[in-house]
Design a protein around this motif. Sequence first.
Motif, PDB file in Angstrom:
ATOM      1  N   TYR A  11       0.801  -1.229   0.000  1.00  9.04           N
ATOM      2  CA  TYR A  11       0.000   0.000   0.000  1.00  9.04           C
ATOM      3  C   TYR A  11       0.836   1.281   0.000  1.00  9.04           C
ATOM      4  O   TYR A  11       0.592   2.195  -0.804  1.00  9.04           O
ATOM      5  CB  TYR A  11      -0.965   0.001   1.189  1.00  9.04           C
ATOM      6  CG  TYR A  11      -1.823   1.244   1.240  1.00  9.04           C
ATOM      7  CD1 TYR A  11      -2.834   1.447   0.301  1.00  9.04           C
ATOM      8  CD2 TYR A  11      -1.607   2.222   2.205  1.00  9.04           C
ATOM      9  CE1 TYR A  11      -3.616   2.593   0.334  1.00  9.04           C
ATOM     10  CE2 TYR A  11      -2.388   3.364   2.242  1.00  9.04           C
ATOM     11  CZ  TYR A  11      -3.387   3.549   1.300  1.00  9.04           C
ATOM     12  OH  TYR A  11      -4.145   4.686   1.326  1.00  9.04           O
ATOM     13  N   ASP A  12       1.816   1.388   0.871  1.00  9.76           N
ATOM     14  CA  ASP A  12       2.623   2.614   0.932  1.00  9.76           C
ATOM     15  C   ASP A  12       3.333   2.872  -0.392  1.00  9.76           C
ATOM     16  O   ASP A  12       3.410   4.013  -0.864  1.00  9.76           O
ATOM     17  CB  ASP A  12       3.648   2.528   2.066  1.00  9.76           C
ATOM     18  CG  ASP A  12       3.010   2.639   3.442  1.00  9.76           C
ATOM     19  OD1 ASP A  12       1.849   3.092   3.527  1.00  9.76           O
ATOM     20  OD2 ASP A  12       3.669   2.262   4.430  1.00  9.76           O
ATOM     21  N   ASP A  13       3.859   1.811  -0.987  1.00  7.07           N
ATOM     22  CA  ASP A  13       4.527   1.962  -2.277  1.00  7.07           C
ATOM     23  C   ASP A  13       3.546   2.405  -3.359  1.00  7.07           C
ATOM     24  O   ASP A  13       3.869   3.258  -4.192  1.00  7.07           O
ATOM     25  CB  ASP A  13       5.186   0.645  -2.696  1.00  7.07           C
ATOM     26  CG  ASP A  13       6.667   0.603  -2.337  1.00  7.07           C
ATOM     27  OD1 ASP A  13       7.235   1.669  -2.028  1.00  7.07           O
ATOM     28  OD2 ASP A  13       7.252  -0.484  -2.369  1.00  7.07           O
ATOM     29  N   LEU A  14       2.357   1.830  -3.371  1.00 10.74           N
ATOM     30  CA  LEU A  14       1.369   2.199  -4.385  1.00 10.74           C
ATOM     31  C   LEU A  14       1.008   3.677  -4.283  1.00 10.74           C
ATOM     32  O   LEU A  14       0.871   4.365  -5.303  1.00 10.74           O
ATOM     33  CB  LEU A  14       0.115   1.333  -4.237  1.00 10.74           C
ATOM     34  CG  LEU A  14       0.290  -0.159  -4.530  1.00 10.74           C
ATOM     35  CD1 LEU A  14      -0.992  -0.915  -4.191  1.00 10.74           C
ATOM     36  CD2 LEU A  14       0.685  -0.393  -5.982  1.00 10.74           C
ATOM     37  N   CYS A  15       0.875   4.167  -3.063  1.00  9.62           N
ATOM     38  CA  CYS A  15       0.577   5.593  -2.873  1.00  9.62           C
ATOM     39  C   CYS A  15       1.737   6.454  -3.354  1.00  9.62           C
ATOM     40  O   CYS A  15       1.537   7.471  -4.037  1.00  9.62           O
ATOM     41  CB  CYS A  15       0.283   5.877  -1.404  1.00  9.62           C
ATOM     42  SG  CYS A  15      -1.271   5.177  -0.803  1.00  9.62           S
ATOM     43  N   ILE A  60      -9.851  -2.285  -7.587  1.00 14.08           N
ATOM     44  CA  ILE A  60     -10.453  -1.716  -6.376  1.00 14.08           C
ATOM     45  C   ILE A  60      -9.411  -0.930  -5.585  1.00 14.08           C
ATOM     46  O   ILE A  60      -9.647   0.209  -5.160  1.00 14.08           O
ATOM     47  CB  ILE A  60     -11.060  -2.834  -5.500  1.00 14.08           C
ATOM     48  CG1 ILE A  60     -12.269  -3.455  -6.190  1.00 14.08           C
ATOM     49  CG2 ILE A  60     -11.447  -2.294  -4.123  1.00 14.08           C
ATOM     50  CD1 ILE A  60     -12.795  -4.707  -5.508  1.00 14.08           C
ATOM     51  N   VAL A  61      -8.244  -1.532  -5.398  1.00 12.47           N
ATOM     52  CA  VAL A  61      -7.186  -0.887  -4.612  1.00 12.47           C
ATOM     53  C   VAL A  61      -6.727   0.408  -5.275  1.00 12.47           C
ATOM     54  O   VAL A  61      -6.653   1.470  -4.633  1.00 12.47           O
ATOM     55  CB  VAL A  61      -5.988  -1.847  -4.439  1.00 12.47           C
ATOM     56  CG1 VAL A  61      -4.799  -1.115  -3.825  1.00 12.47           C
ATOM     57  CG2 VAL A  61      -6.386  -3.033  -3.574  1.00 12.47           C
ATOM     58  N   GLN A  62      -6.413   0.331  -6.563  1.00 14.20           N
ATOM     59  CA  GLN A  62      -5.871   1.500  -7.260  1.00 14.20           C
ATOM     60  C   GLN A  62      -6.889   2.637  -7.338  1.00 14.20           C
ATOM     61  O   GLN A  62      -6.534   3.813  -7.172  1.00 14.20           O
ATOM     62  CB  GLN A  62      -5.425   1.108  -8.677  1.00 14.20           C
ATOM     63  CG  GLN A  62      -4.284   0.109  -8.737  1.00 14.20           C
ATOM     64  CD  GLN A  62      -2.919   0.728  -8.481  1.00 14.20           C
ATOM     65  OE1 GLN A  62      -2.796   1.811  -7.903  1.00 14.20           O
ATOM     66  NE2 GLN A  62      -1.877   0.047  -8.911  1.00 14.20           N
ATOM     67  N   SER A  63      -8.137   2.312  -7.581  1.00 10.19           N
ATOM     68  CA  SER A  63      -9.139   3.361  -7.774  1.00 10.19           C
ATOM     69  C   SER A  63      -9.724   3.880  -6.466  1.00 10.19           C
ATOM     70  O   SER A  63      -9.920   5.091  -6.302  1.00 10.19           O
ATOM     71  CB  SER A  63     -10.269   2.853  -8.680  1.00 10.19           C
ATOM     72  OG  SER A  63     -10.910   1.726  -8.099  1.00 10.19           O
ATOM     73  N   GLN A 100      -4.278   3.238 -18.937  1.00 15.33           N
ATOM     74  CA  GLN A 100      -4.805   2.088 -19.678  1.00 15.33           C
ATOM     75  C   GLN A 100      -5.583   1.224 -18.701  1.00 15.33           C
ATOM     76  O   GLN A 100      -5.029   0.734 -17.721  1.00 15.33           O
ATOM     77  CB  GLN A 100      -3.667   1.278 -20.309  1.00 15.33           C
ATOM     78  CG  GLN A 100      -4.069  -0.085 -20.858  1.00 15.33           C
ATOM     79  CD  GLN A 100      -5.043   0.013 -22.027  1.00 15.33           C
ATOM     80  OE1 GLN A 100      -4.724   0.613 -23.048  1.00 15.33           O
ATOM     81  NE2 GLN A 100      -6.237  -0.551 -21.877  1.00 15.33           N
ATOM     82  N   ALA A 101      -6.868   1.067 -18.947  1.00 17.62           N
ATOM     83  CA  ALA A 101      -7.683   0.211 -18.092  1.00 17.62           C
ATOM     84  C   ALA A 101      -7.228  -1.239 -18.223  1.00 17.62           C
ATOM     85  O   ALA A 101      -6.628  -1.620 -19.234  1.00 17.62           O
ATOM     86  CB  ALA A 101      -9.155   0.339 -18.476  1.00 17.62           C
ATOM     87  N   PRO A 102      -7.484  -2.067 -17.214  1.00 21.54           N
ATOM     88  CA  PRO A 102      -7.085  -3.476 -17.307  1.00 21.54           C
ATOM     89  C   PRO A 102      -7.632  -4.135 -18.564  1.00 21.54           C
ATOM     90  O   PRO A 102      -8.813  -3.994 -18.895  1.00 21.54           O
ATOM     91  CB  PRO A 102      -7.702  -4.088 -16.042  1.00 21.54           C
ATOM     92  CG  PRO A 102      -7.779  -2.954 -15.074  1.00 21.54           C
ATOM     93  CD  PRO A 102      -8.113  -1.751 -15.912  1.00 21.54           C
ATOM     94  N   THR A 103      -6.753  -4.830 -19.251  1.00 23.67           N
ATOM     95  CA  THR A 103      -7.128  -5.489 -20.498  1.00 23.67           C
ATOM     96  C   THR A 103      -6.314  -6.763 -20.657  1.00 23.67           C
ATOM     97  O   THR A 103      -5.263  -6.928 -20.025  1.00 23.67           O
ATOM     98  CB  THR A 103      -6.886  -4.553 -21.701  1.00 23.67           C
ATOM     99  OG1 THR A 103      -7.392  -5.148 -22.892  1.00 23.67           O
ATOM    100  CG2 THR A 103      -5.405  -4.280 -21.886  1.00 23.67           C
ATOM    101  N   GLY A 105      -0.066   9.060 -11.852  1.00 26.26           N
ATOM    102  CA  GLY A 105      -0.590  10.135 -11.031  1.00 26.26           C
ATOM    103  C   GLY A 105      -1.812   9.716 -10.233  1.00 26.26           C
ATOM    104  O   GLY A 105      -2.223   8.556 -10.232  1.00 26.26           O
ATOM    105  N   CYS A 106      -2.392  10.678  -9.548  1.00 26.64           N
ATOM    106  CA  CYS A 106      -3.560  10.381  -8.724  1.00 26.64           C
ATOM    107  C   CYS A 106      -4.593  11.495  -8.848  1.00 26.64           C
ATOM    108  O   CYS A 106      -4.283  12.614  -9.264  1.00 26.64           O
ATOM    109  CB  CYS A 106      -3.163  10.183  -7.265  1.00 26.64           C
ATOM    110  SG  CYS A 106      -2.206  11.531  -6.552  1.00 26.64           S
ATOM    111  N   ILE A 107      -5.809  11.162  -8.500  1.00 28.60           N
ATOM    112  CA  ILE A 107      -6.915  12.112  -8.554  1.00 28.60           C
ATOM    113  C   ILE A 107      -6.965  12.867  -7.231  1.00 28.60           C
ATOM    114  O   ILE A 107      -7.030  12.257  -6.158  1.00 28.60           O
ATOM    115  CB  ILE A 107      -8.240  11.378  -8.804  1.00 28.60           C
ATOM    116  CG1 ILE A 107      -8.169  10.609 -10.131  1.00 28.60           C
ATOM    117  CG2 ILE A 107      -9.409  12.354  -8.796  1.00 28.60           C
ATOM    118  CD1 ILE A 107      -9.339   9.686 -10.360  1.00 28.60           C
TER     119      ILE A 107
END
Length: 206
Positions: free
Chosen positions: A124-128, A153-156, A165-168, A200-202
């Motif tokens: 989690y900390d790394d993803l942030c 779910i986690v990323q959004s 790019q959405a998961p594909t 980036g992030c929203i």
Amino acid sequence: GSELNIVCLGATSKCEERVLRDTKCWHELGLMFPCVRIKLWMVGPEVSKRAVLHPKSVGDLARDLGLPPNMEVRTQRIEPPCFSAFHARHVDELGPHNTLLVTFNGGFGSFVDTGNSDLLWSWYDDLCDIADSGIPAMFTCANDYADVTGETIVQSMLVGTRFVQAPTANPYHSGSTFQGEGGVGDKWFCANHSVYVIQGCIEGAR
């Protein structure tokens, strides 16, 4: 000429590093972009130290591996959170303009299937920090029924990342699939089955 840093997060000596030693897969990056200086970083707690790969120098290692002349590889053995520590060391040389982060089959979405979120929270900390850095990051998943669902779910919802790019489905996934013994509908895993990219992030989403 221009430089591209490809940072493989969560790399291990038995997987990504072994592919580097025993195949020419990673070499194709240098051949595809002959006018770009490519620096491949393998980062994680289970990757070999550079001295283990080769006791002399980065240049000697590149020659021993038969890398294209425009390519070199470096390893950094770092305990989680890996990206945070790695980026702090190289913040002046790595940025959104010259770097791509790559994580193969991170598995932090598997809690959807297993009910165990330990791996998620270890990431989690790394993803942030990855999202906050603004550096584009590509992730692959080993299946779509758990890993893709959980990671989306986690990323959004938890990290608040922007999907480039959405998961594909990934046309270049592994050639083999592990199937459980339970028959139809049981668990299955295929390395790099799916792929998505974030950057980036929203604002206010976290």
